[in-house]
Design an enzyme around this catalytic site. Structure first.
Site, PDB file in Angstrom:
ATOM      1  N   ARG A   1       1.207  48.309  -1.305  1.00  0.00           N
ATOM      2  CA  ARG A   1       1.565  47.370  -0.229  1.00  0.00           C
ATOM      3  C   ARG A   1       0.662  46.138  -0.284  1.00  0.00           C
ATOM      4  O   ARG A   1       1.097  45.019  -0.032  1.00  0.00           O
ATOM      5  CB  ARG A   1       1.461  48.064   1.139  1.00  0.00           C
ATOM      6  CG  ARG A   1       2.697  48.901   1.472  1.00  0.00           C
ATOM      7  CD  ARG A   1       2.482  49.730   2.716  1.00  0.00           C
ATOM      8  NE  ARG A   1       1.565  50.826   2.450  1.00  0.00           N
ATOM      9  CZ  ARG A   1       0.609  51.238   3.264  1.00  0.00           C
ATOM     10  NH1 ARG A   1       0.435  50.656   4.430  1.00  0.00           N
ATOM     11  NH2 ARG A   1      -0.167  52.242   2.944  1.00  0.00           N
TER      12      ARG A   1
ATOM     13  N   HIS B   1      -1.561  59.594   5.451  1.00  0.00           N
ATOM     14  CA  HIS B   1      -1.400  58.359   4.683  1.00  0.00           C
ATOM     15  C   HIS B   1       0.072  57.985   4.769  1.00  0.00           C
ATOM     16  O   HIS B   1       0.943  58.821   4.517  1.00  0.00           O
ATOM     17  CB  HIS B   1      -1.812  58.611   3.233  1.00  0.00           C
ATOM     18  CG  HIS B   1      -2.011  57.368   2.429  1.00  0.00           C
ATOM     19  ND1 HIS B   1      -0.980  56.499   2.127  1.00  0.00           N
ATOM     20  CD2 HIS B   1      -3.117  56.832   1.857  1.00  0.00           C
ATOM     21  CE1 HIS B   1      -1.450  55.503   1.405  1.00  0.00           C
ATOM     22  NE2 HIS B   1      -2.744  55.674   1.227  1.00  0.00           N
TER      23      HIS B   1
HETATM   24  O1  MEZ Z   1      -9.392  55.201   0.991  1.00  0.00           O
HETATM   25  C1  MEZ Z   1      -8.310  55.689   0.677  1.00  0.00           C
HETATM   26  O2  MEZ Z   1      -7.852  56.690   1.230  1.00  0.00           O
HETATM   27  C2  MEZ Z   1      -7.503  55.008  -0.355  1.00  0.00           C
HETATM   28  C3  MEZ Z   1      -8.157  53.902  -1.052  1.00  0.00           C
HETATM   29  C4  MEZ Z   1      -6.264  55.403  -0.563  1.00  0.00           C
HETATM   30  C5  MEZ Z   1      -5.240  54.605  -1.262  1.00  0.00           C
HETATM   31  O3  MEZ Z   1      -4.273  54.253  -0.611  1.00  0.00           O
HETATM   32  O4  MEZ Z   1      -5.380  54.315  -2.428  1.00  0.00           O
END
Ligand code: MEZ
Length: 548
Positions: A343, A323
């Site tokens: 974001r 992420h």
């Molecule tokens: O689906 C995901 O991993 C999610 C919604 C994560 C996030 O950034 O909140």
């Protein structure tokens, strides 16, 4: 008072200086060829030294992260004679391994299909609900607006996955999505709505329409609150603090339950089942390539390991989701999820000089690669006192765009989290760096959650094929609901249609696997499944973000 040291405040001043100009400008989205080149050069998945081929089993010669291959090639915990398989402690219809969203949804829909609650058993390593599902923040995708459609959702998910997803699984995902939202609402999930009662929708990285539905920034917790209550209300039996260490196989080669170990007493329990659903989650706690993680402590790939020994095929294991925005400061929060919704609401990623360097909502792999490039090639990062590198997310922009109070209103949990460390994200930016978030691949399933081994179903993060090589935001909460439902129903149907283990229960497949490891000269990888990560060693204490 500011929670930042003086060394970081100088860069924050540059961010503040450029804010007014940046408000009207967004960095352009990368053309595909540039995005591909960026991935090749900077995404951890493309570093050959991070992977090695699997030596034995159904995916022999496929490359996967070294940390995972080590577990797949480790000795089983149970040796011949350790467990008396003639003594069956529990005999159930459907055994569900795992205690998060996929497990709970599978159980609810198995009952909906016609199985009595007492014919089920959820067995989970921690407490019911301790899972990544609970920790999800940003939301769930579903094409419900008049300007959107499941086909559009299909194109986004398939493109985001680099066209490597199984199309029939993506189709099931997007077509079931609107029904899943209706089901949630009927159970009492409180999604965000505007003053007129209309459900709020946002963009996510790589989405062509606004189809992200959230409950502030704790969507996962809101969903699990309702689903777990429902499971309790209808009386689905749950065994907590027991972890599956091996699947059991019957005389026909079908999966027929599992051996569980009590994580405190280390006593084994033999559960015979007429169908088994694997919903054990992913592998974030393997800290692949040294990355911090957003994942809960139980995410140690146990389901992959035991399914693999039982002969299940895995897919897309060469791809890991980082992420883009894990917290990088303060140190106590390193790796924690900073939802993509930040974001989506307008916070721009910036380098040390307060400059934009990437479109804020690229698909996650591209966005993460751009952050890594900024920190490790261009060296325009911000460095913390302990040497972590990161880039800014200019959160005060959210308040400028949406009005004062927008952060507390929409990102309540995150606002509180940073406030505890003296950081007011309404007036100061927050520091971020990619964090290991999701296992893109897993145990290959068909649209009904069936794996390649009879009697074994899989749903949620442990399963593979839905997201290809890169999952889009909001498709994991959706995935566990769609495929938890499908797997739960199909497993219940198999039981209702008379499936029953035949002959003795056996662990021979695990012993054969151990013998094959020995023949291949693979030794010294310890035992697996891991069950819980070990943070006691020196190596864990010195884990840092300066991984390159
Ligand atoms: O689906 C995901 O991993 C999610 C919604 C994560 C996030 O950034 O909140």
């Amino acid at each position: 008072m500011s929670g930042y040291p003086d060394s970081m405040l100088a860069s924050i001043a540059e961010v503040e200086r450029s804010r007014a100009t940046r408000l009207g400008e967004t960095f352009p989205k990368l053309p595909q060829a540039d995005a591909d080149a960026l991935l090749q050069r900077h995404h951890p998945d493309y570093r050959p030294e991070g992977k090695r081929p699997i030596s034995i089993g159904p995916n022999r010669d496929d490359r996967a992260p070294v940390e995972l291959v080590d577990l797949l090639e480790a000795r089983p915990r149970i040796a011949a004679g350790d467990v008396d398989l003639t003594v069956v402690d529990r005999d159930v219809g459907v055994l569900i391994l795992g205690g998060g969203g996929a497990a709970t949804v599978a159980a609810l829909w198995a009952v909906e299909e016609g199985l009595a609650p007492e014919e089920l058993l959820i067995a989970t390593k921690l407490r019911h609900g301790d899972s990544n599902s609970m920790m999800a923040q940003g939301g769930i995708q579903a094409a419900v607006s008049p300007t959107d459609s499941p086909s559009q959702h299909f194109l986004d998910a398939f493109g985001g996955g680099h066209f490597t997803n199984k199309p029939e699984l993506v189709r099931a995902l997007v077509e079931d999505a609107p029904g899943i939202l209706r089901w949630h609402e009927s159970l009492g999930v409180l999604y965000d709505r505007d003053a007129s009662g209309e459900m709020l929708r946002k963009h996510g990285g790589g989405t062509s329409r606004m189809r992200m539905h959230s409950a502030k920034d704790y969507t996962g917790m809101e969903l699990m609150r309702v689903l777990r209550d429902e499971a309790r209300n209808i009386g689905i039996p749950v065994l907590e603090f027991v972890s599956a260490v091996e699947l059991l196989i019957d005389a026909d080669g079908r999966v027929a339950g599992a051996v569980l170990v009590d994580v405190e007493t280390e006593r084994y329990t033999v559960v015979r089942a007429r169908a088994t659903v694997l919903a054990t989650g992913g592998f974030g706690r393997l800290h692949i390539q040294g990355f911090a993680t957003t994942n809960h402590y139980g995410a140690t790939a146990d389901g992959l390991v035991i399914a693999y020994r039982a002969g299940a095929r895995l897919r897309d294991m060469d791809s890991v989701q980082y992420h883009p925005t894990g917290a990088a400061y303060p140190e106590q929060l390193v790796g924690q999820l900073i939802t993509e919704k930040v974001r989506a609401m307008g916070a721009q990623p910036l380098n040390r000089h307060g400059e934009q360097f990437v479109y804020p909502l690229e698909p996650r792999d591209v966005e993460a690669a751009a952050f890594i490039r900024e920190c490790y090639e261009r060296e325009k990062h911000i460095e913390t006192l302990t040497g972590f590198r990161g880039v800014w997310l200019d959160t005060p922009m959210i308040e400028t765009i949406h009005g004062k109070g927008a952060i507390e209103q929409n990102l309540a949990a995150m606002y509180r989290m940073f406030t505890r460390f003296g950081i007011d994200m309404t007036t100061q930016p927050i520091l971020v760096f990619p964090t290991l978030h999701y296992q893109n691949g897993g145990v290959e399933i068909d649209p009904h959650g069936r794996t390649s081994v009879p009697g074994l179903y899989a749903a949620g993060e442990v399963s593979g094929g839905i997201h290809g090589k890169n999952r889009l935001m909001g498709n994991s909460l959706l995935d566990y609901n769609v495929f938890g439902r499908r797997a739960g129903r199909a497993a219940a149907r198999e039981v209702l249609d008379g499936a029953c283990p035949r002959g003795d229960l056996s662990l021979d497949h695990a012993y054969r696997f151990a013998a094959e490891l020995q023949r291949a000269g693979i030794d010294g990888n310890g035992v697996s499944p891991m069950l819980l990560p070990d943070y006691r060693g020196k190596e864990a204490l010195s884990r840092r973000l300066d991984i390159f």
